[in-house]
Design a protein around this motif. Structure first.
Motif, PDB file in Angstrom:
ATOM      1  N   ILE A   1      53.876  36.264  28.193  1.00  0.00           N
ATOM      2  CA  ILE A   1      53.496  34.855  28.194  1.00  0.00           C
ATOM      3  C   ILE A   1      52.708  34.512  26.941  1.00  0.00           C
ATOM      4  N   ARG A   2      51.783  35.372  26.560  1.00  0.00           N
ATOM      5  CA  ARG A   2      50.932  35.114  25.402  1.00  0.00           C
ATOM      6  C   ARG A   2      51.726  35.003  24.101  1.00  0.00           C
TER       7      ARG A   2
ATOM      8  N   LEU B   1      47.634  35.120  38.373  1.00  0.00           N
ATOM      9  CA  LEU B   1      48.550  36.237  38.193  1.00  0.00           C
ATOM     10  C   LEU B   1      48.025  37.516  38.839  1.00  0.00           C
TER      11      LEU B   1
ATOM     12  N   ILE C   1      45.332  31.966  31.720  1.00  0.00           N
ATOM     13  CA  ILE C   1      45.858  32.972  32.645  1.00  0.00           C
ATOM     14  C   ILE C   1      44.674  33.629  33.338  1.00  0.00           C
TER      15      ILE C   1
ATOM     16  N   ALA D   1      44.084  37.795  28.987  1.00  0.00           N
ATOM     17  CA  ALA D   1      43.682  37.012  30.154  1.00  0.00           C
ATOM     18  C   ALA D   1      42.410  36.223  29.848  1.00  0.00           C
TER      19      ALA D   1
ATOM     20  N   LEU E   1      48.099  26.160  34.381  1.00  0.00           N
ATOM     21  CA  LEU E   1      47.335  27.402  34.521  1.00  0.00           C
ATOM     22  C   LEU E   1      48.139  28.359  35.394  1.00  0.00           C
ATOM     23  N   ILE E   2      47.962  29.664  35.143  1.00  0.00           N
ATOM     24  CA  ILE E   2      48.664  30.679  35.930  1.00  0.00           C
ATOM     25  C   ILE E   2      47.650  31.575  36.641  1.00  0.00           C
TER      26      ILE E   2
ATOM     27  N   CYS F   1      51.659  39.043  31.409  1.00  0.00           N
ATOM     28  CA  CYS F   1      50.643  38.360  30.605  1.00  0.00           C
ATOM     29  C   CYS F   1      50.939  38.523  29.117  1.00  0.00           C
TER      30      CYS F   1
END
Length: 240
Positions: free
Chosen positions: A70-71, A54, A78, A98, A51-52, A67
């Motif tokens: 990353i996605r 952010l 996130i 998110a 998990l992040i 984000c």
């Protein structure tokens, strides 16, 4: 095996505070002080984070930009953790993928509860995906909501439109499932927000944004979600 949390924030005091909180709860913790450092960790680390957490306001690369990147490559929860608490900021965060948005200053117990909830959800999805990477076999106990040209596989968070798998965020899936399970019933934005989000952040615009995103992803040849002008939204898929 310990869950691994990646903290991305340019504020060293926040990083140290979060490290202490999470390590005391038994989590493994990595940190990055910029979006660029976070991407390097994700690309080069043997153990990817579970998990992040952010931040949004960071130099060079904002949390929003990170984000989005990353996605494109990784599927993991996130959670934005930011001092930016305006409704528009939260809507933007949800729109780009998110899973949650927590405003600083935060309550430690609430933060930990949300982290654990998202970790459980993603772990459940991961296990089902590994066991059944394609559509579930006939006779499987997986709960499937079936409509004309649409299938919703609840336990695996999988959606198929005309037999083509569609990628949805966690909240998009939860929203679609809620509406589909209550097909034919008109819900106001307030009712949808209360039932799908359930806790006090964001705004009713969050519902509007997620409905818009769902329509763009699902409604290729037919309509599934109808706007009831002056009232709200209703799922109109034809049940099989």
């Amino acid at each position: 095996m310990k869950d691994h949390i990646l903290i991305v924030d340019d504020n060293l005091e926040i990083i140290e505070l979060l490290e202490d909180i999470l390590e005391n709860e038994g989590f493994e913790v990595s940190t990055a002080e910029s979006g660029e450092n976070a991407l390097d960790l994700l690309k080069n680390s043997e153990k990817k984070p579970s998990l992040i957490l952010l931040d949004i306001m960071m130099p060079n690369m904002s949390g929003y930009e990170l984000c989005s990147q990353i996605r494109r490559e990784w599927d993991l929860p996130i959670l934005f953790l930011s001092a930016k608490g305006k409704a528009v900021d939260k809507v933007v965060g949800f729109e780009i993928g998110a899973d949650d948005y927590i405003t600083k200053p935060f309550d430690t117990e609430e933060l930990l509860a949300r982290i654990r909830a998202h970790l459980r959800r993603y772990e459940r999805i991961r296990k089902h995906t590994e066991e059944q990477p394609e559509k579930e076999a006939v006779g499987s106990p997986i709960t499937v909501l079936k409509f004309k040209d649409l299938e919703i596989h609840k336990e695996t968070y999988s959606v198929y439109v005309s037999n083509q798998k569609i990628d949805l965020s966690t909240k998009e899936f939860q929203l679609l499932t809620f509406l589909a399970e209550n097909a034919g019933i008109v819900f106001t934005r307030e009712q949808i927000y209360d039932r799908v989000w359930g806790y006090g952040y964001g705004s009713l615009n969050t519902v509007t944004v997620h409905i818009k995103n769902l329509r763009e992803k699902l409604e290729m040849d037919r309509q599934f979600i109808k706007t009831q002008w002056g009232t709200g939204y209703v799922f109109i898929g034809e049940k099989l």
